[in-house]
Design a protein around this motif. Structure first.
Motif, PDB file in Angstrom:
ATOM      1  N   GLU A 120       0.912  -0.983  -0.212  1.00 28.38           N
ATOM      2  CA  GLU A 120       0.213   0.084  -0.142  1.00 28.38           C
ATOM      3  C   GLU A 120       1.018   1.366   0.008  1.00 28.38           C
ATOM      4  OE1 GLU A 120      -3.103   1.711   2.931  1.00 28.38           O
ATOM      5  OE2 GLU A 120      -3.967  -0.375   2.771  1.00 28.38           O
ATOM      6  N   GLY A 121       0.845   2.103  -0.763  1.00 26.26           N
ATOM      7  CA  GLY A 121       1.362   3.489  -0.295  1.00 26.26           C
ATOM      8  C   GLY A 121       2.474   3.349  -1.777  1.00 26.26           C
ATOM      9  N   GLU A 122       2.719   2.188  -2.535  1.00 25.56           N
ATOM     10  CA  GLU A 122       3.576   2.093  -3.673  1.00 25.56           C
ATOM     11  C   GLU A 122       3.127   1.969  -5.004  1.00 25.56           C
ATOM     12  OE1 GLU A 122       6.247  -1.049  -2.358  1.00 25.56           O
ATOM     13  OE2 GLU A 122       7.388   0.193  -0.929  1.00 25.56           O
ATOM     14  N   ALA A 123       3.268   2.836  -5.946  1.00 26.80           N
ATOM     15  CA  ALA A 123       2.477   3.009  -7.215  1.00 26.80           C
ATOM     16  C   ALA A 123       3.968   1.491  -8.238  1.00 26.80           C
ATOM     17  CB  ALA A 123       3.244   4.462  -7.411  1.00 26.80           C
ATOM     18  N   ALA A 124       2.836   0.711  -8.501  1.00 22.93           N
ATOM     19  CA  ALA A 124       3.027  -0.443  -9.409  1.00 22.93           C
ATOM     20  C   ALA A 124       2.290  -0.082 -10.858  1.00 22.93           C
ATOM     21  CB  ALA A 124       2.677  -1.336  -8.658  1.00 22.93           C
ATOM     22  N   TYR A 125       3.135  -0.622 -11.593  1.00 25.10           N
ATOM     23  CA  TYR A 125       3.246  -0.760 -13.121  1.00 25.10           C
ATOM     24  C   TYR A 125       2.090  -1.251 -13.660  1.00 25.10           C
ATOM     25  CZ  TYR A 125       4.613   1.101 -18.413  1.00 25.10           C
ATOM     26  OH  TYR A 125       4.160   1.236 -18.821  1.00 25.10           O
ATOM     27  N   GLY A 126       1.073  -0.254 -14.188  1.00 29.05           N
ATOM     28  CA  GLY A 126      -0.307  -1.585 -14.691  1.00 29.05           C
ATOM     29  C   GLY A 126      -1.638  -1.151 -15.719  1.00 29.05           C
ATOM     30  N   PHE A 127      -2.120  -2.205 -16.465  1.00 32.87           N
ATOM     31  CA  PHE A 127      -2.915  -1.932 -17.916  1.00 32.87           C
ATOM     32  C   PHE A 127      -4.186  -1.180 -17.176  1.00 32.87           C
ATOM     33  CE2 PHE A 127      -5.195  -2.416 -21.008  1.00 32.87           C
ATOM     34  CZ  PHE A 127      -4.405  -2.254 -22.550  1.00 32.87           C
ATOM     35  N   ILE A 128      -4.438   0.118 -17.391  1.00 34.15           N
ATOM     36  CA  ILE A 128      -5.832   0.267 -17.024  1.00 34.15           C
ATOM     37  C   ILE A 128      -7.724  -0.333 -18.005  1.00 34.15           C
ATOM     38  CG2 ILE A 128      -7.037   2.058 -15.753  1.00 34.15           C
ATOM     39  CD1 ILE A 128      -3.776   2.994 -15.411  1.00 34.15           C
ATOM     40  N   ALA A 140      -1.909   2.113  -4.578  1.00 30.51           N
ATOM     41  CA  ALA A 140      -3.060   1.656  -4.257  1.00 30.51           C
ATOM     42  C   ALA A 140      -3.132   1.856  -2.816  1.00 30.51           C
ATOM     43  CB  ALA A 140      -2.737   0.207  -3.872  1.00 30.51           C
ATOM     44  N   ASP A 141      -3.846   1.508  -1.901  1.00 25.98           N
ATOM     45  CA  ASP A 141      -4.224   2.246  -0.947  1.00 25.98           C
ATOM     46  C   ASP A 141      -5.456   1.443  -0.487  1.00 25.98           C
ATOM     47  OD1 ASP A 141      -6.628   3.947  -1.386  1.00 25.98           O
ATOM     48  OD2 ASP A 141      -5.249   5.768  -0.902  1.00 25.98           O
ATOM     49  N   ALA A 142      -6.134   1.701   0.531  1.00 31.61           N
ATOM     50  CA  ALA A 142      -7.050   1.103   1.661  1.00 31.61           C
ATOM     51  C   ALA A 142      -8.783   1.275   0.973  1.00 31.61           C
ATOM     52  CB  ALA A 142      -6.800   1.117   2.716  1.00 31.61           C
ATOM     53  N   HIS A 143      -8.557   2.781   0.093  1.00 25.39           N
ATOM     54  CA  HIS A 143      -9.628   2.525  -0.314  1.00 25.39           C
ATOM     55  C   HIS A 143      -9.699   2.785  -2.400  1.00 25.39           C
ATOM     56  CE1 HIS A 143     -10.542   5.059   3.234  1.00 25.39           C
ATOM     57  NE2 HIS A 143      -9.555   5.886   3.132  1.00 25.39           N
ATOM     58  N   GLY A 144      -8.691   2.521  -2.468  1.00 26.40           N
ATOM     59  CA  GLY A 144      -9.049   2.124  -3.886  1.00 26.40           C
ATOM     60  C   GLY A 144      -8.060   2.915  -4.298  1.00 26.40           C
ATOM     61  N   ARG A 145      -7.006   2.829  -5.520  1.00 21.57           N
ATOM     62  CA  ARG A 145      -6.718   2.981  -6.714  1.00 21.57           C
ATOM     63  C   ARG A 145      -6.930   4.627  -7.545  1.00 21.57           C
ATOM     64  NH1 ARG A 145      -5.661  -1.037  -4.970  1.00 21.57           N
ATOM     65  NH2 ARG A 145      -5.499  -3.236  -4.766  1.00 21.57           N
TER      66      ARG A 145
END
Length: 284
Positions: free
Chosen positions: A2-10, A109-114
């Motif tokens: 949580e709190g770290e950015a990760a690469y993803g397809f949206i 990502a965090d506890a509430h979403g993306r």
């Protein structure tokens, strides 16, 4: 983590015309929305935990793990989604029509979403005026795809299973963050229809019944301006001074000269002047 950015397809999915549905109609629309998108992900081999989904009311935000090949989305998932929509809409009085925005980038990502700028862009693409206008113009089509320039360059142009780059068309779109390039495709068609004029400059209402925007109203006519009196310049007084009538001079050279003074200068009169009546026009 949580709190770290990760690469993803949206993948952002929005329902067209959802604002026209009643409170009793919306739950059924949402059920169909999750059914057609979820079944398409399943058939494309994309499942949790490699797929994160977040409810957006009349839409769904999906983020894929970095190890999911994006070509599965732009190829297999879109094709399965298209066929699912065709099937579910066969007997519906109000067919389900979807807009899909695709982008790739850093997601936090965090506890509430993306969240993240990449998430924002995918959502803006699905919701922008041009995307809505393309789907409105595509009579009978249940789906439009709006891919970012990066997705188009990296994953659409190379082609692949059920990916035909020739079916996409480019438009520059105005988003809240500024102007950007997007690529549009309507499954089942060799090319998407052209949106109505000015769609790139306007935020068209999200209603299936909305028609093309009309021309701008003409400017109202300018009201007539009062003509202000102009005082004659002093240098022109000589030319403006009235000359006596010919019959006045002939009648014994007796002349009564009425002068309305509006400036300074000489008075030129032919003949003898018996009486001069002065009026300055304002008591000056």
């Amino acid at each position: 983590m949580e709190g770290e950015a990760a690469y993803g397809f949206i993948v952002n999915v929005d329902a067209q015309g959802s604002g026209l549905l009643t409170d009793t109609e919306k739950p059924e629309m949402r059920r169909r929305l999750y059914d057609v998108t979820g079944t398409a992900f399943e058939r494309a081999g994309i499942r949790p935990p490699r797929l994160y989904q977040e409810d957006r009311g009349d839409g769904i935000l999906g983020v894929l793990a970095p190890d999911v090949p994006p070509v599965r989305v732009v190829g297999e998932w879109i094709e399965h989604l298209h066929q699912n929509l065709r099937e579910t809409n066969q007997h519906l009085r109000k067919p389900l029509r979807l807009r899909v925005g695709l982008h790739i980038g850093r997601v936090t990502a965090d506890a509430h979403g993306r969240s993240g700028r990449a998430v924002d862009l995918a959502c803006r693409l699905a919701d922008c005026a041009v995307t809505k206008a393309v789907l409105r113009a595509a009579d009978g089509a249940p789906l439009v795809v709006a891919a970012s320039d990066r997705v188009h360059e990296d994953f659409i142009l190379p082609g692949g299973r059920w990916v035909d780059p020739g079916h996409y068309r480019r438009h520059d779109v105005d988003l809240k963050e500024g102007r950007t390039t997007a690529w549009f495709m309507v499954p089942g068609r060799s090319e998407p229809p052209e949106p109505e004029p000015r769609a790139e400059r306007e935020q068209a209402p999200d209603t299936a019944a909305a028609g093309p925007a009309g021309p701008l109203p003409p400017h109202p006519p300018r009201p007539p301006q009062p003509q202000a009196e102009k005082a004659a310049p002093a240098a022109a007084d000589d030319a403006a001074a009235p000359a006596p009538a010919a019959d006045d001079a002939a009648a014994g050279d007796r002349v009564v000269q009425n002068i309305h003074q509006h400036g300074t200068g000489r008075i030129v009169v032919g003949g003898t002047i018996d009486t001069i009546n002065f009026s300055d026009g304002g008591g000056r």
